[in-house]
Write a protein that holds these residues in place. Structure first.
Motif, PDB file in Angstrom:
ATOM      1  N   LEU B  21      12.139   0.407   7.647  1.00 52.42           N
ATOM      2  CA  LEU B  21      10.943   0.844   8.363  1.00 52.42           C
ATOM      3  C   LEU B  21      10.003   1.574   7.405  1.00 52.42           C
ATOM      4  O   LEU B  21       8.790   1.316   7.375  1.00 52.42           O
ATOM      5  N   ALA B  22      10.589   2.489   6.595  1.00 50.64           N
ATOM      6  CA  ALA B  22       9.775   3.247   5.638  1.00 50.64           C
ATOM      7  C   ALA B  22       9.128   2.311   4.623  1.00 50.64           C
ATOM      8  O   ALA B  22       7.937   2.417   4.326  1.00 50.64           O
ATOM      9  N   ASP B  23       9.931   1.362   4.090  1.00 54.59           N
ATOM     10  CA  ASP B  23       9.384   0.427   3.107  1.00 54.59           C
ATOM     11  C   ASP B  23       8.366  -0.515   3.723  1.00 54.59           C
ATOM     12  O   ASP B  23       7.458  -0.995   3.039  1.00 54.59           O
ATOM     13  N   ALA B  24       8.504  -0.800   5.020  1.00 51.99           N
ATOM     14  CA  ALA B  24       7.515  -1.631   5.690  1.00 51.99           C
ATOM     15  C   ALA B  24       6.159  -0.923   5.675  1.00 51.99           C
ATOM     16  O   ALA B  24       5.122  -1.557   5.454  1.00 51.99           O
ATOM     17  N   LEU B  25       6.175   0.402   5.872  1.00 55.17           N
ATOM     18  CA  LEU B  25       4.925   1.171   5.805  1.00 55.17           C
ATOM     19  C   LEU B  25       4.332   1.105   4.400  1.00 55.17           C
ATOM     20  O   LEU B  25       3.133   0.938   4.218  1.00 55.17           O
ATOM     21  N   VAL B  26       5.235   1.220   3.398  1.00 55.92           N
ATOM     22  CA  VAL B  26       4.782   1.164   2.001  1.00 55.92           C
ATOM     23  C   VAL B  26       4.258  -0.232   1.670  1.00 55.92           C
ATOM     24  O   VAL B  26       3.219  -0.386   1.024  1.00 55.92           O
ATOM     25  N   GLY B  27       4.977  -1.271   2.127  1.00 55.17           N
ATOM     26  CA  GLY B  27       4.560  -2.650   1.878  1.00 55.17           C
ATOM     27  C   GLY B  27       3.211  -2.941   2.506  1.00 55.17           C
ATOM     28  O   GLY B  27       2.334  -3.562   1.883  1.00 55.17           O
ATOM     29  N   ALA B  28       3.014  -2.461   3.745  1.00 57.67           N
ATOM     30  CA  ALA B  28       1.721  -2.641   4.407  1.00 57.67           C
ATOM     31  C   ALA B  28       0.635  -1.927   3.607  1.00 57.67           C
ATOM     32  O   ALA B  28      -0.481  -2.446   3.456  1.00 57.67           O
ATOM     33  N   SER B  29       0.964  -0.737   3.065  1.00 58.87           N
ATOM     34  CA  SER B  29       0.008  -0.018   2.224  1.00 58.87           C
ATOM     35  C   SER B  29      -0.368  -0.854   1.016  1.00 58.87           C
ATOM     36  O   SER B  29      -1.546  -0.957   0.648  1.00 58.87           O
ATOM     37  N   PHE B  30       0.653  -1.482   0.383  1.00 63.74           N
ATOM     38  CA  PHE B  30       0.410  -2.298  -0.813  1.00 63.74           C
ATOM     39  C   PHE B  30      -0.553  -3.444  -0.501  1.00 63.74           C
ATOM     40  O   PHE B  30      -1.543  -3.643  -1.212  1.00 63.74           O
ATOM     41  N   ALA B  56       6.731  -1.720  -9.737  1.00 59.16           N
ATOM     42  CA  ALA B  56       5.980  -2.567 -10.666  1.00 59.16           C
ATOM     43  C   ALA B  56       4.748  -3.150  -9.972  1.00 59.16           C
ATOM     44  O   ALA B  56       3.683  -3.277 -10.576  1.00 59.16           O
ATOM     45  N   GLN B  57       4.899  -3.512  -8.687  1.00 57.24           N
ATOM     46  CA  GLN B  57       3.769  -4.067  -7.962  1.00 57.24           C
ATOM     47  C   GLN B  57       2.631  -3.045  -7.872  1.00 57.24           C
ATOM     48  O   GLN B  57       1.473  -3.375  -8.120  1.00 57.24           O
TER      49      GLN B  57
END
Lengths: 102, 225
Positions: B21-30, B56-57
């Motif tokens: 869930l946390a990484d989904a927020l970060v991924g959406a930010s990216f 890296a992304q």
């Protein structure tokens, strides 16, 4: 960013990833080295946190972002849930920017 | 897959879901930051599937958005991802099956999967933690990047939402348990200080690697004590 650049980055990254699993059979890693690898990982990740929180390009990123990350640090040490840590960081940074803090 | 679920305890599964869930927020930010910065949506999306490494992304994206060339962006990403070489060795005991499984599993080697694998001593549990975390995160990360890229044009100013603080925050939450060991903590804090101090003088990516010199500090302290 051209597609070729993405492909080169992807291929290089995969090469780093696959070396360990493929070389394992021929290479035994002693316990001491394994402990060192674990510590090295923590060092790299904390350095990545510090630079991405404080730096933009070659200069200071402004106060709002590190303040958000600091709130995240307090919550993480208190073992708050991961999503809460992320939302609190972004919310703090956004609130400070809304108040005019860069 | 079912045996993975059986071997993973409930606490681990819950933590993995929370990290997703946390990484989904970060991924959406990216995705949103890339598209709001003027890149076409296929750039963040293909990067996420093929490179699949948040640090890296973000670093490569920062180089491109600040006007750097593609070569500098690739170099930055590769320097940062060189740590995956260490990670690959650290989790290689769970990737011991057929060659095809190893080749596939290698793409899932990343910070989060390593953190969850390291929590366990028992091999079956390590394997379950690695694969569960790896597969779940691969799905969540890429779906959220697509959604973020789609929302990016509508959002416009991603800084106003504080999205740039999301990535360091999730990384911090992951690494905090490792810092309970005092020697690791000393090394990490020294390394971070060195990296930040070196940033104005070195090309992007290198300061993070320079942080590894922090590893010698606990040894020096022990000798003088």
């Amino acid at each position: 960013m051209p597609l070729l650049a993405i492909l080169v980055l992807a291929a290089g990254t995969y090469a780093f990833r696959v070396a360990g699993p493929l070389a394992r059979d021929r290479l035994h890693i002693p316990d001491g080295l394994e402990r060192l690898l674990t510590a090295a990982t923590a060092v790299l990740l904390i350095a990545l946190v510090a630079t991405s929180a404080l730096i933009e390009g070659h200069g200071f990123a402004g106060w709002a972002r590190p303040a958000g990350v600091a709130v995240a640090a307090v919550l993480a040490v208190r073992r708050a849930a991961f999503p809460l840590v992320v939302v609190a960081a972004a919310a703090t940074t956004a609130a400070l920017r809304a108040c005019g803090v860069a | 897959m079912r045996s993975l679920w059986r071997t993973s305890d409930r606490g681990t599964l819950r933590d993995i879901a929370l990290v997703c869930l946390a990484d989904a927020l970060v991924g959406a930010s990216f995705g949103a930051i890339a598209v709001a910065g003027g890149l076409p949506a296929w750039v963040p999306i293909s990067m996420s599937v093929l490179v699949f490494a948040g640090g890296a992304q973000f670093a490569a994206l920062a180089v491109v958005l600040s006007g750097g060339g593609a070569l500098a962006a690739v170099a930055t990403g590769l320097v940062l991802n060189s740590r995956l070489l260490l990670f690959g060795f650290a989790v290689s005991d769970v990737l011991d099956g057929r060659r095809r499984t190893r080749l596939l599993g290698a793409h899932l080697v990343m910070d989060e999967a390593l953190a969850f694998t390291m929590r366990h001593q028992d091999r079956a549990r390590r394997r379950a933690a690695f694969w569960t975390c790896g597969i779940a995160l691969f799905a969540c990360w890429n779906i959220s990047v697509v959604l973020g890229a789609m929302a990016g044009e509508a959002i416009g100013d991603t800084d106003a939402l504080g999205l740039d603080a999301a990535f360091p925050a999730v990384l911090l939450a992951l690494v905090v348990p490792a810092l309970r060991d005092p020697r690791t903590r000393t090394a990490a804090l020294t390394g971070a200080a060195i990296a930040v101090a070196a940033t104005p003088f070195l090309p992007p990516g290198l300061p993070v690697l320079l942080a590894l010199t922090g590893l010698v500090v606990p040894h020096l302290l022990r000798k003088t004590a």
